[in-house]
Design a protein around this motif. Sequence first.
Motif, PDB file in Angstrom:
ATOM      1  N   PHE A   9       0.814  -1.204   0.000  1.00 50.08           N
ATOM      2  CA  PHE A   9       0.000   0.000   0.000  1.00 50.08           C
ATOM      3  C   PHE A   9       0.853   1.261   0.000  1.00 50.08           C
ATOM      4  N   ASP A  10       0.450   2.212  -0.806  1.00 52.54           N
ATOM      5  CA  ASP A  10       1.057   3.541  -0.892  1.00 52.54           C
ATOM      6  C   ASP A  10       0.093   4.486  -0.190  1.00 52.54           C
ATOM      7  N   MET A  11       0.587   5.183   0.829  1.00 51.78           N
ATOM      8  CA  MET A  11      -0.296   6.025   1.642  1.00 51.78           C
ATOM      9  C   MET A  11       0.222   7.445   1.727  1.00 51.78           C
ATOM     10  N   GLU A  12      -0.683   8.387   1.620  1.00 50.35           N
ATOM     11  CA  GLU A  12      -0.356   9.778   1.912  1.00 50.35           C
ATOM     12  C   GLU A  12      -0.734  10.033   3.366  1.00 50.35           C
ATOM     13  N   LEU A  13       0.216  10.529   4.133  1.00 46.33           N
ATOM     14  CA  LEU A  13      -0.004  10.730   5.566  1.00 46.33           C
ATOM     15  C   LEU A  13      -0.003  12.213   5.894  1.00 46.33           C
ATOM     16  N   HIS A  14      -1.133  12.718   6.337  1.00 49.55           N
ATOM     17  CA  HIS A  14      -1.226  14.135   6.685  1.00 49.55           C
ATOM     18  C   HIS A  14      -0.417  14.469   7.931  1.00 49.55           C
ATOM     19  N   LYS A  15      -0.086  13.453   8.726  1.00 46.61           N
ATOM     20  CA  LYS A  15       0.795  13.677   9.876  1.00 46.61           C
ATOM     21  C   LYS A  15       2.141  14.250   9.431  1.00 46.61           C
ATOM     22  N   PHE A  16       2.540  13.923   8.212  1.00 44.93           N
ATOM     23  CA  PHE A  16       3.823  14.424   7.707  1.00 44.93           C
ATOM     24  C   PHE A  16       3.813  15.935   7.504  1.00 44.93           C
ATOM     25  N   ASP A  17       2.651  16.549   7.539  1.00 52.29           N
ATOM     26  CA  ASP A  17       2.565  18.005   7.406  1.00 52.29           C
ATOM     27  C   ASP A  17       2.925  18.725   8.706  1.00 52.29           C
ATOM     28  N   SER A  18       3.069  17.998   9.799  1.00 53.19           N
ATOM     29  CA  SER A  18       3.363  18.623  11.094  1.00 53.19           C
ATOM     30  C   SER A  18       4.860  18.899  11.252  1.00 53.19           C
ATOM     31  N   ASP A  19       5.181  19.805  12.168  1.00 51.05           N
ATOM     32  CA  ASP A  19       6.580  20.138  12.453  1.00 51.05           C
ATOM     33  C   ASP A  19       7.372  18.927  12.926  1.00 51.05           C
ATOM     34  N   LYS A  20       6.694  17.977  13.557  1.00 51.02           N
ATOM     35  CA  LYS A  20       7.350  16.771  14.064  1.00 51.02           C
ATOM     36  C   LYS A  20       8.088  16.033  12.948  1.00 51.02           C
ATOM     37  N   PHE A  21       7.561  16.119  11.727  1.00 49.41           N
ATOM     38  CA  PHE A  21       8.172  15.419  10.597  1.00 49.41           C
ATOM     39  C   PHE A  21       8.902  16.371   9.652  1.00 49.41           C
ATOM     40  N   GLY A  22       9.209  17.569  10.116  1.00 54.00           N
ATOM     41  CA  GLY A  22       9.927  18.532   9.298  1.00 54.00           C
ATOM     42  C   GLY A  22      11.270  18.022   8.813  1.00 54.00           C
ATOM     43  N   PHE A  23      11.894  17.136   9.581  1.00 59.21           N
ATOM     44  CA  PHE A  23      13.185  16.577   9.160  1.00 59.21           C
ATOM     45  C   PHE A  23      13.059  15.762   7.877  1.00 59.21           C
ATOM     46  N   LEU A  24      11.832  15.370   7.521  1.00 62.29           N
ATOM     47  CA  LEU A  24      11.574  14.651   6.274  1.00 62.29           C
ATOM     48  C   LEU A  24      10.994  15.533   5.179  1.00 62.29           C
ATOM     49  N   THR A  25      10.118  16.467   5.567  1.00 61.35           N
ATOM     50  CA  THR A  25       9.312  17.170   4.569  1.00 61.35           C
ATOM     51  C   THR A  25       9.638  18.649   4.400  1.00 61.35           C
ATOM     52  N   ASN A  26      10.333  19.245   5.338  1.00 62.50           N
ATOM     53  CA  ASN A  26      10.691  20.650   5.231  1.00 62.50           C
ATOM     54  C   ASN A  26      11.973  20.758   4.401  1.00 62.50           C
ATOM     55  N   PRO A  27      11.907  21.392   3.231  1.00 58.63           N
ATOM     56  CA  PRO A  27      13.085  21.458   2.357  1.00 58.63           C
ATOM     57  C   PRO A  27      14.335  22.052   3.026  1.00 58.63           C
ATOM     58  N   SER A  28      14.152  22.908   4.019  1.00 59.30           N
ATOM     59  CA  SER A  28      15.332  23.483   4.677  1.00 59.30           C
ATOM     60  C   SER A  28      15.880  22.574   5.779  1.00 59.30           C
ATOM     61  N   LYS A  29      15.140  21.532   6.147  1.00 58.67           N
ATOM     62  CA  LYS A  29      15.585  20.620   7.201  1.00 58.67           C
ATOM     63  C   LYS A  29      15.908  19.212   6.695  1.00 58.67           C
ATOM     64  N   ALA A  30      15.306  18.804   5.614  1.00 59.65           N
ATOM     65  CA  ALA A  30      15.476  17.434   5.117  1.00 59.65           C
ATOM     66  C   ALA A  30      16.908  17.213   4.639  1.00 59.65           C
ATOM     67  N   SER A  31      17.564  16.214   5.203  1.00 57.80           N
ATOM     68  CA  SER A  31      18.978  15.977   4.905  1.00 57.80           C
ATOM     69  C   SER A  31      19.230  15.564   3.461  1.00 57.80           C
ATOM     70  N   TRP A  32      18.211  15.089   2.777  1.00 59.00           N
ATOM     71  CA  TRP A  32      18.382  14.636   1.408  1.00 59.00           C
ATOM     72  C   TRP A  32      18.200  15.754   0.369  1.00 59.00           C
ATOM     73  N   MET A  33      17.730  16.918   0.790  1.00 62.84           N
ATOM     74  CA  MET A  33      17.462  18.000  -0.171  1.00 62.84           C
ATOM     75  C   MET A  33      18.704  18.523  -0.896  1.00 62.84           C
ATOM     76  N   PRO A  34      19.876  18.613  -0.274  1.00 62.81           N
ATOM     77  CA  PRO A  34      21.042  19.050  -1.051  1.00 62.81           C
ATOM     78  C   PRO A  34      21.316  18.146  -2.261  1.00 62.81           C
ATOM     79  N   VAL A  35      21.132  16.847  -2.102  1.00 64.67           N
ATOM     80  CA  VAL A  35      21.328  15.922  -3.220  1.00 64.67           C
ATOM     81  C   VAL A  35      20.259  16.150  -4.285  1.00 64.67           C
ATOM     82  N   VAL A  36      19.014  16.329  -3.844  1.00 66.99           N
ATOM     83  CA  VAL A  36      17.918  16.584  -4.782  1.00 66.99           C
ATOM     84  C   VAL A  36      18.184  17.875  -5.554  1.00 66.99           C
ATOM     85  N   HIS A  37      18.597  18.928  -4.864  1.00 64.82           N
ATOM     86  CA  HIS A  37      18.889  20.198  -5.542  1.00 64.82           C
ATOM     87  C   HIS A  37      20.057  20.054  -6.508  1.00 64.82           C
ATOM     88  N   LYS A  38      21.040  19.250  -6.166  1.00 63.04           N
ATOM     89  CA  LYS A  38      22.179  19.029  -7.060  1.00 63.04           C
ATOM     90  C   LYS A  38      21.719  18.359  -8.357  1.00 63.04           C
TER      91      LYS A  38
END
Length: 110
Positions: A36-65
């Motif tokens: 199952f592929d699920m969209e989780l609205h919990k990910f919109d919270s600050d608690k998950f900013g390390f995953l979803t906030n572009p300025s906090k997500a550790s993988w974003m520098p690679v994505v931007h590159k």
Amino acid sequence: VMDHYNGVMYTVKARNLYFELADGFDVLRERGGGRFDMELHKFDSDKFGFLTNPSKASWMPVVHKILGDDAVLVHKGAFLSLPGSEIQIYHQDGVHLTRKKQLPCHAINV
């Protein structure tokens, strides 16, 4: 993830909507038996900013590159494979943008 899955499946069972799972809902889509592929609205919270906030997500520098500084997050969710689920076959996640030439990367799954 399991709370979300169980909540959606409760509604699916109560309303006999099993036939809808292949096409999916906004919150859950079956991607093969037991997967199952699920969209989780919990990910919109600050608690998950390390995953979803572009300025906090550790993988974003690679994505931007790869995609450029204007890359944006368009989907966030989780994938659940239950015990005994079908094996996922090799596949592409989208169609080619053109058949005339190979274009640069335009999307990344993390």
